[in-house]
Design a protein around this motif. Structure first.
Motif, PDB file in Angstrom:
ATOM      1  N   GLN A   1       1.165  -1.325  -0.217  1.00 30.97           N
ATOM      2  CA  GLN A   1      -0.230  -0.094  -0.154  1.00 30.97           C
ATOM      3  C   GLN A   1       0.952   0.997  -0.336  1.00 30.97           C
ATOM      4  OE1 GLN A   1      -2.476  -1.381   3.266  1.00 30.97           O
ATOM      5  NE2 GLN A   1      -4.103  -0.503   2.069  1.00 30.97           N
ATOM      6  N   SER A   2       1.888   1.119   0.228  1.00 26.50           N
ATOM      7  CA  SER A   2       2.987   2.137  -0.298  1.00 26.50           C
ATOM      8  C   SER A   2       2.567   3.322   1.176  1.00 26.50           C
ATOM      9  CB  SER A   2       2.484   3.003  -1.345  1.00 26.50           C
ATOM     10  OG  SER A   2       3.462   1.671  -2.299  1.00 26.50           O
ATOM     11  N   PHE A   3       3.487   2.841   2.421  1.00 25.46           N
ATOM     12  CA  PHE A   3       3.046   3.871   3.823  1.00 25.46           C
ATOM     13  C   PHE A   3       4.180   3.666   4.239  1.00 25.46           C
ATOM     14  CE2 PHE A   3      -0.550   0.517   4.696  1.00 25.46           C
ATOM     15  CZ  PHE A   3       0.465   0.837   6.660  1.00 25.46           C
ATOM     16  N   ASP A   4       4.296   5.066   5.123  1.00 22.06           N
ATOM     17  CA  ASP A   4       5.170   4.941   5.957  1.00 22.06           C
ATOM     18  C   ASP A   4       4.461   4.014   7.166  1.00 22.06           C
ATOM     19  OD1 ASP A   4       7.249   5.276   8.635  1.00 22.06           O
ATOM     20  OD2 ASP A   4       8.780   6.742   6.806  1.00 22.06           O
ATOM     21  N   VAL A   5       5.045   3.390   8.184  1.00 21.71           N
ATOM     22  CA  VAL A   5       4.550   3.387   9.295  1.00 21.71           C
ATOM     23  C   VAL A   5       4.600   4.424  10.553  1.00 21.71           C
ATOM     24  CG1 VAL A   5       4.788   1.576  11.549  1.00 21.71           C
ATOM     25  CG2 VAL A   5       4.851   0.855   9.358  1.00 21.71           C
ATOM     26  N   ALA A   6       5.403   5.268  10.488  1.00 18.80           N
ATOM     27  CA  ALA A   6       4.855   6.099  11.134  1.00 18.80           C
ATOM     28  C   ALA A   6       4.134   7.721  10.839  1.00 18.80           C
ATOM     29  CB  ALA A   6       7.114   7.097  11.072  1.00 18.80           C
ATOM     30  N   ASP A   7       3.984   7.634   9.679  1.00 17.14           N
ATOM     31  CA  ASP A   7       2.830   8.160   8.893  1.00 17.14           C
ATOM     32  C   ASP A   7       1.566   8.798   9.964  1.00 17.14           C
ATOM     33  OD1 ASP A   7       0.828  10.128   8.268  1.00 17.14           O
ATOM     34  OD2 ASP A   7       1.607   8.828   5.347  1.00 17.14           O
ATOM     35  N   ASP A   8       1.208   9.940  10.532  1.00 15.54           N
ATOM     36  CA  ASP A   8       0.530  10.072  11.624  1.00 15.54           C
ATOM     37  C   ASP A   8      -0.927   9.309  10.838  1.00 15.54           C
ATOM     38  OD1 ASP A   8       2.298  11.291  12.759  1.00 15.54           O
ATOM     39  OD2 ASP A   8       1.427  13.117  12.868  1.00 15.54           O
ATOM     40  N   ALA A   9      -1.678   9.533   9.635  1.00 18.55           N
ATOM     41  CA  ALA A   9      -2.672   8.358   8.875  1.00 18.55           C
ATOM     42  C   ALA A   9      -2.799   7.292   9.033  1.00 18.55           C
ATOM     43  CB  ALA A   9      -2.442   9.394   7.484  1.00 18.55           C
ATOM     44  N   VAL A  10      -1.667   6.088   9.121  1.00 17.96           N
ATOM     45  CA  VAL A  10      -1.451   5.109  10.290  1.00 17.96           C
ATOM     46  C   VAL A  10      -1.865   5.030  11.596  1.00 17.96           C
ATOM     47  CG1 VAL A  10      -0.102   3.358  10.582  1.00 17.96           C
ATOM     48  CG2 VAL A  10       0.236   4.315   8.574  1.00 17.96           C
ATOM     49  N   ALA A  11      -1.702   5.770  12.119  1.00 18.66           N
ATOM     50  CA  ALA A  11      -2.313   5.860  13.979  1.00 18.66           C
ATOM     51  C   ALA A  11      -3.762   5.991  13.695  1.00 18.66           C
ATOM     52  CB  ALA A  11      -1.200   7.317  14.277  1.00 18.66           C
ATOM     53  N   ALA A  12      -3.853   7.303  12.949  1.00 22.31           N
ATOM     54  CA  ALA A  12      -5.301   6.903  13.256  1.00 22.31           C
ATOM     55  C   ALA A  12      -6.677   6.153  12.359  1.00 22.31           C
ATOM     56  CB  ALA A  12      -5.889   8.736  12.051  1.00 22.31           C
TER      57      ALA A  12
END
Length: 267
Positions: A112-123
């Motif tokens: 899915q091409s995202f960084d685990v540290a992205d705030d959107a992942v935490a949300a």
């Protein structure tokens, strides 16, 4: 050797030819069930993956896996997905599928091409936790050596969520000892599990098998789950690999059944 019921927490369903992960990936429920319903396997995941910027397609895919599970007489565990970068649409979809019986949410930083540290992942992780759905991450990224630390931070900042980190960090499984260290501190929320999919088969029978078993025990066999990662791995070989690693019967029961049953029965 433990010979009771087994739960396969990690298997992928292909609902369309475009979803197929390998040329051997059969389309639909019958192919998945035929592959993973080995002797003793009582339940198995059916995982879908959401693309970015296509919320309608994501909803359709989630509805399809929920329907597949509904028609499987309790055998399939529906594992839905959203894309963190879909922001509010992803959170709305989590609310919707939680009400329809979704059990687990799948996120894949690589696909899915995202960084685990992205705030959107935490949300997304926090909302899934609020709705009682553990989040199953693909958790080995050969291009991001910092990812285990990012998962530790995510676990601490999302204490309401349960994280299942798949693949035990692959060939870098020893790096997960950072979780054992974190667990010594009073601030650790104790909300992380790991699955052995892919990695057990990679190292069973190898010179590293003893080291893998030792790391799993340091993490706690009450925090580790069996998964086949079908169709990328053969389910029979995956199950045999866990049994070759040299765990006790009680440890095997935890890994193959009890830990996953506890997570699924939590809702």
């Amino acid at each position: 050797m433990y010979d009771g019921p087994v739960i396969d927490i990690h298997a992928h369903i292909a609902l369309t030819p475009q979803d197929a992960m390998t040329p051997e990936h059969q389309i639909g429920v019958p192919g998945l069930v035929a592959a993973v319903r080995l002797d003793g396997v009582a339940r198995a995941a059916a995982i879908v993956m959401a693309g970015r910027g296509e919320p309608a397609c994501t909803s359709d895919r989630n509805d399809a896996v929920l329907a597949a599970a509904e028609g499987s007489d309790g055998f399939l565990v529906p594992v839905v997905s959203v894309h963190p970068h879909d922001a509010d649409a992803a959170l709305t979809e989590l609310d919707r599928v939680a009400g329809l019986g979704a059990r687990i949410v799948k996120l894949h930083p690589n696909t899915q091409s995202f960084d685990v540290a992205d705030d959107a992942v935490a949300a997304v992780t926090r909302r899934a936790g609020e709705r009682g759905m553990p989040v199953l991450f693909d958790a080995y990224n050969p291009l991001d050596a910092d990812q285990p630390g990012k998962f530790i931070r995510l676990a601490v900042t999302s204490p309401e969520a349960t994280l299942i980190l798949a693949h035990l960090n692959g060939p870098r499984f020893a790096d997960l000892l950072a979780f054992e260290i974190a667990a010594r501190y009073p601030w650790w929320p104790g909300n992380v599990y790991h699955d052995l999919s892919g990695t057990a088969e990679m190292f069973a029978g190898s010179p590293y098998a003893e080291q893998l078993r030792w790391v799993v025990r340091k993490l706690g066999t009450d925090r580790v789950l069996y998964g086949s990662d079908w169709p990328l791995c053969d389910p029979a070989a995956a199950l045999a690999a866990v049994r070759q690693l040299g765990f006790t019967e009680a440890e095997e029961r935890q890994i193959m059944y009890a830990n996953a049953a506890g997570l699924l029965d939590h809702r």
